[in-house]
Design a protein around this motif. Sequence first.
Motif, PDB file in Angstrom:
ATOM      1  N   SER A  34       0.809  -1.222   0.000  1.00 39.22           N
ATOM      2  CA  SER A  34       0.000   0.000   0.000  1.00 39.22           C
ATOM      3  C   SER A  34       0.843   1.273   0.000  1.00 39.22           C
ATOM      4  CB  SER A  34      -0.968  -0.001   1.183  1.00 39.22           C
ATOM      5  OG  SER A  34      -0.260   0.090   2.395  1.00 39.22           O
ATOM      6  N   VAL A  35       2.094   1.216   0.496  1.00 44.56           N
ATOM      7  CA  VAL A  35       2.911   2.430   0.556  1.00 44.56           C
ATOM      8  C   VAL A  35       4.002   2.485  -0.508  1.00 44.56           C
ATOM      9  CG1 VAL A  35       2.498   2.806   3.006  1.00 44.56           C
ATOM     10  CG2 VAL A  35       4.478   1.485   2.295  1.00 44.56           C
ATOM     11  N   LEU A  36       4.257   1.383  -1.206  1.00 44.77           N
ATOM     12  CA  LEU A  36       5.303   1.403  -2.231  1.00 44.77           C
ATOM     13  C   LEU A  36       4.830   2.139  -3.475  1.00 44.77           C
ATOM     14  CD1 LEU A  36       6.789  -2.196  -1.985  1.00 44.77           C
ATOM     15  CD2 LEU A  36       7.824  -0.062  -1.242  1.00 44.77           C
ATOM     16  N   ASN A  37       5.792   2.623  -4.223  1.00 44.83           N
ATOM     17  CA  ASN A  37       5.502   3.367  -5.443  1.00 44.83           C
ATOM     18  C   ASN A  37       5.925   2.562  -6.669  1.00 44.83           C
ATOM     19  OD1 ASN A  37       4.683   5.749  -3.994  1.00 44.83           O
ATOM     20  ND2 ASN A  37       6.842   6.047  -3.517  1.00 44.83           N
ATOM     21  N   GLU A  38       5.428   2.989  -7.806  1.00 46.59           N
ATOM     22  CA  GLU A  38       5.786   2.349  -9.065  1.00 46.59           C
ATOM     23  C   GLU A  38       7.303   2.361  -9.234  1.00 46.59           C
ATOM     24  OE1 GLU A  38       5.181   3.100 -13.812  1.00 46.59           O
ATOM     25  OE2 GLU A  38       3.558   3.666 -12.458  1.00 46.59           O
ATOM     26  N   GLY A  39       7.846   1.213  -9.631  1.00 46.97           N
ATOM     27  CA  GLY A  39       9.278   1.105  -9.847  1.00 46.97           C
ATOM     28  C   GLY A  39      10.066   0.644  -8.633  1.00 46.97           C
ATOM     29  N   ASP A  40       9.428   0.626  -7.472  1.00 50.71           N
ATOM     30  CA  ASP A  40      10.110   0.120  -6.282  1.00 50.71           C
ATOM     31  C   ASP A  40      10.325  -1.387  -6.432  1.00 50.71           C
ATOM     32  OD1 ASP A  40      10.158   2.616  -5.204  1.00 50.71           O
ATOM     33  OD2 ASP A  40       8.605   2.260  -3.697  1.00 50.71           O
ATOM     34  N   GLU A  41      11.170  -1.915  -5.583  1.00 50.03           N
ATOM     35  CA  GLU A  41      11.533  -3.321  -5.680  1.00 50.03           C
ATOM     36  C   GLU A  41      11.583  -3.929  -4.283  1.00 50.03           C
ATOM     37  OE1 GLU A  41      15.504  -3.824  -7.140  1.00 50.03           O
ATOM     38  OE2 GLU A  41      15.101  -5.873  -7.785  1.00 50.03           O
ATOM     39  N   ILE A  42      11.062  -5.149  -4.175  1.00 48.44           N
ATOM     40  CA  ILE A  42      11.149  -5.910  -2.932  1.00 48.44           C
ATOM     41  C   ILE A  42      12.132  -7.040  -3.180  1.00 48.44           C
ATOM     42  CG2 ILE A  42       9.914  -7.356  -1.273  1.00 48.44           C
ATOM     43  CD1 ILE A  42       7.356  -5.872  -2.073  1.00 48.44           C
ATOM     44  N   ILE A  43      13.058  -7.217  -2.272  1.00 48.55           N
ATOM     45  CA  ILE A  43      14.032  -8.299  -2.400  1.00 48.55           C
ATOM     46  C   ILE A  43      13.835  -9.229  -1.208  1.00 48.55           C
ATOM     47  CG2 ILE A  43      16.463  -8.923  -2.552  1.00 48.55           C
ATOM     48  CD1 ILE A  43      16.905  -5.962  -3.507  1.00 48.55           C
ATOM     49  N   VAL A  44      13.550 -10.474  -1.500  1.00 49.06           N
ATOM     50  CA  VAL A  44      13.318 -11.477  -0.464  1.00 49.06           C
ATOM     51  C   VAL A  44      14.310 -12.598  -0.698  1.00 49.06           C
ATOM     52  CG1 VAL A  44      11.602 -13.046   0.543  1.00 49.06           C
ATOM     53  CG2 VAL A  44      10.869 -10.866  -0.405  1.00 49.06           C
ATOM     54  N   TYR A  45      14.800 -13.186   0.364  1.00 49.40           N
ATOM     55  CA  TYR A  45      15.785 -14.254   0.220  1.00 49.40           C
ATOM     56  C   TYR A  45      15.206 -15.435  -0.555  1.00 49.40           C
ATOM     57  CZ  TYR A  45      19.094 -17.946   1.196  1.00 49.40           C
ATOM     58  OH  TYR A  45      19.983 -18.970   1.057  1.00 49.40           O
ATOM     59  N   ASP A  46      14.019 -15.874  -0.194  1.00 51.09           N
ATOM     60  CA  ASP A  46      13.436 -17.062  -0.797  1.00 51.09           C
ATOM     61  C   ASP A  46      11.917 -16.891  -0.822  1.00 51.09           C
ATOM     62  OD1 ASP A  46      12.616 -19.700  -1.403  1.00 51.09           O
ATOM     63  OD2 ASP A  46      14.376 -20.534  -0.401  1.00 51.09           O
ATOM     64  N   VAL A  47      11.262 -17.397  -1.833  1.00 51.95           N
ATOM     65  CA  VAL A  47       9.807 -17.285  -1.917  1.00 51.95           C
ATOM     66  C   VAL A  47       9.153 -17.957  -0.716  1.00 51.95           C
ATOM     67  CG1 VAL A  47       9.387 -19.345  -3.330  1.00 51.95           C
ATOM     68  CG2 VAL A  47       7.824 -17.412  -3.488  1.00 51.95           C
ATOM     69  N   GLU A  48       9.769 -18.998  -0.194  1.00 49.51           N
ATOM     70  CA  GLU A  48       9.225 -19.687   0.977  1.00 49.51           C
ATOM     71  C   GLU A  48       9.233 -18.789   2.211  1.00 49.51           C
ATOM     72  OE1 GLU A  48      11.276 -23.379   1.432  1.00 49.51           O
ATOM     73  OE2 GLU A  48      10.727 -24.037  -0.579  1.00 49.51           O
ATOM     74  N   GLU A  49      10.134 -17.811   2.246  1.00 44.18           N
ATOM     75  CA  GLU A  49      10.198 -16.873   3.368  1.00 44.18           C
ATOM     76  C   GLU A  49       8.899 -16.073   3.499  1.00 44.18           C
ATOM     77  OE1 GLU A  49      12.953 -15.994   5.506  1.00 44.18           O
ATOM     78  OE2 GLU A  49      13.782 -17.880   4.818  1.00 44.18           O
ATOM     79  N   MET A  50       8.191 -15.943   2.389  1.00 41.91           N
ATOM     80  CA  MET A  50       6.954 -15.170   2.418  1.00 41.91           C
ATOM     81  C   MET A  50       5.853 -15.904   3.176  1.00 41.91           C
ATOM     82  SD  MET A  50       6.969 -13.482  -1.358  1.00 41.91           S
ATOM     83  CE  MET A  50       5.668 -12.314  -1.010  1.00 41.91           C
ATOM     84  N   ASN A  51       5.980 -17.225   3.284  1.00 40.17           N
ATOM     85  CA  ASN A  51       5.063 -18.037   4.066  1.00 40.17           C
ATOM     86  C   ASN A  51       3.602 -17.788   3.688  1.00 40.17           C
ATOM     87  OD1 ASN A  51       4.817 -20.060   6.017  1.00 40.17           O
ATOM     88  ND2 ASN A  51       4.080 -18.546   7.501  1.00 40.17           N
ATOM     89  N   LEU A  52       3.335 -17.767   2.393  1.00 40.11           N
ATOM     90  CA  LEU A  52       1.987 -17.536   1.894  1.00 40.11           C
ATOM     91  C   LEU A  52       1.482 -18.783   1.184  1.00 40.11           C
ATOM     92  CD1 LEU A  52       2.500 -14.008   0.278  1.00 40.11           C
ATOM     93  CD2 LEU A  52       1.521 -14.508   2.506  1.00 40.11           C
ATOM     94  N   SER A  53       0.165 -18.975   1.213  1.00 41.85           N
ATOM     95  CA  SER A  53      -0.433 -20.053   0.428  1.00 41.85           C
ATOM     96  C   SER A  53      -0.309 -19.673  -1.052  1.00 41.85           C
ATOM     97  CB  SER A  53      -1.900 -20.235   0.800  1.00 41.85           C
ATOM     98  OG  SER A  53      -2.656 -19.125   0.344  1.00 41.85           O
ATOM     99  N   ILE A  54      -0.533 -20.635  -1.915  1.00 40.49           N
ATOM    100  CA  ILE A  54      -0.451 -20.361  -3.361  1.00 40.49           C
ATOM    101  C   ILE A  54      -1.423 -19.248  -3.738  1.00 40.49           C
ATOM    102  CG2 ILE A  54      -0.833 -21.327  -5.657  1.00 40.49           C
ATOM    103  CD1 ILE A  54       1.568 -22.582  -4.599  1.00 40.49           C
ATOM    104  N   ARG A  55      -2.633 -19.321  -3.232  1.00 39.13           N
ATOM    105  CA  ARG A  55      -3.640 -18.300  -3.568  1.00 39.13           C
ATOM    106  C   ARG A  55      -3.199 -16.913  -3.071  1.00 39.13           C
ATOM    107  NH1 ARG A  55      -7.619 -21.242  -5.584  1.00 39.13           N
ATOM    108  NH2 ARG A  55      -8.315 -23.155  -4.610  1.00 39.13           N
TER     109      ARG A  55
END
Length: 168
Positions: A34-55
């Motif tokens: 909600s606070v990021l702007n166009e062109g910003d980037e998120i860097i995460v070590y691993d997709v599993e770190e996000m701990n989200l379901s597929i949906r």
Amino acid sequence: MKRAYISNKNKKIYKILLIHEIDSFHNEIKDLISVLNEGDEIIVYDVEEMNLSIRDLIATFESLRGKNIQINFINQLSIDLDTYLDVIQSALQIQKSYVAKKTKEGLKKARLKGKKNGRPKISQEKVKAIQYLYLSQNLPLRSISEKTDVSLGTVYKYVKKVKSEEIK
């Protein structure tokens, strides 16, 4: 401990998230989008770190794509968000199809072995008792359910049939 780095268009890291609880990344990523702007980037070590379901992962990626925000995973292949999203959606569709196919096969095998699916039917005597108690005794449906030893939903089903026949 999980980490996510957020950088702006100039590749300057301006926020580091240190996540200690499993659910907090999910909440943090929603707030972050909600606070990021166009062109910003998120860097995460691993997709599993996000701990989200597929949906939830698909919904998150679609939100990011809608705001033109990139997400990169250090421990994954470097592919763009659209490709990643397409791969995940395809995998989800394949999984859904596989589960549906296996369920149908299992039900078919069960039928061949003589197993019946669904709720068991009640006897005609019980149906007549339900109708009698409702029409002649004017008992409440809950009492009818207790006296005939069937669920309240079943009583309602047969009372509804009686009512619809009376209307005709």
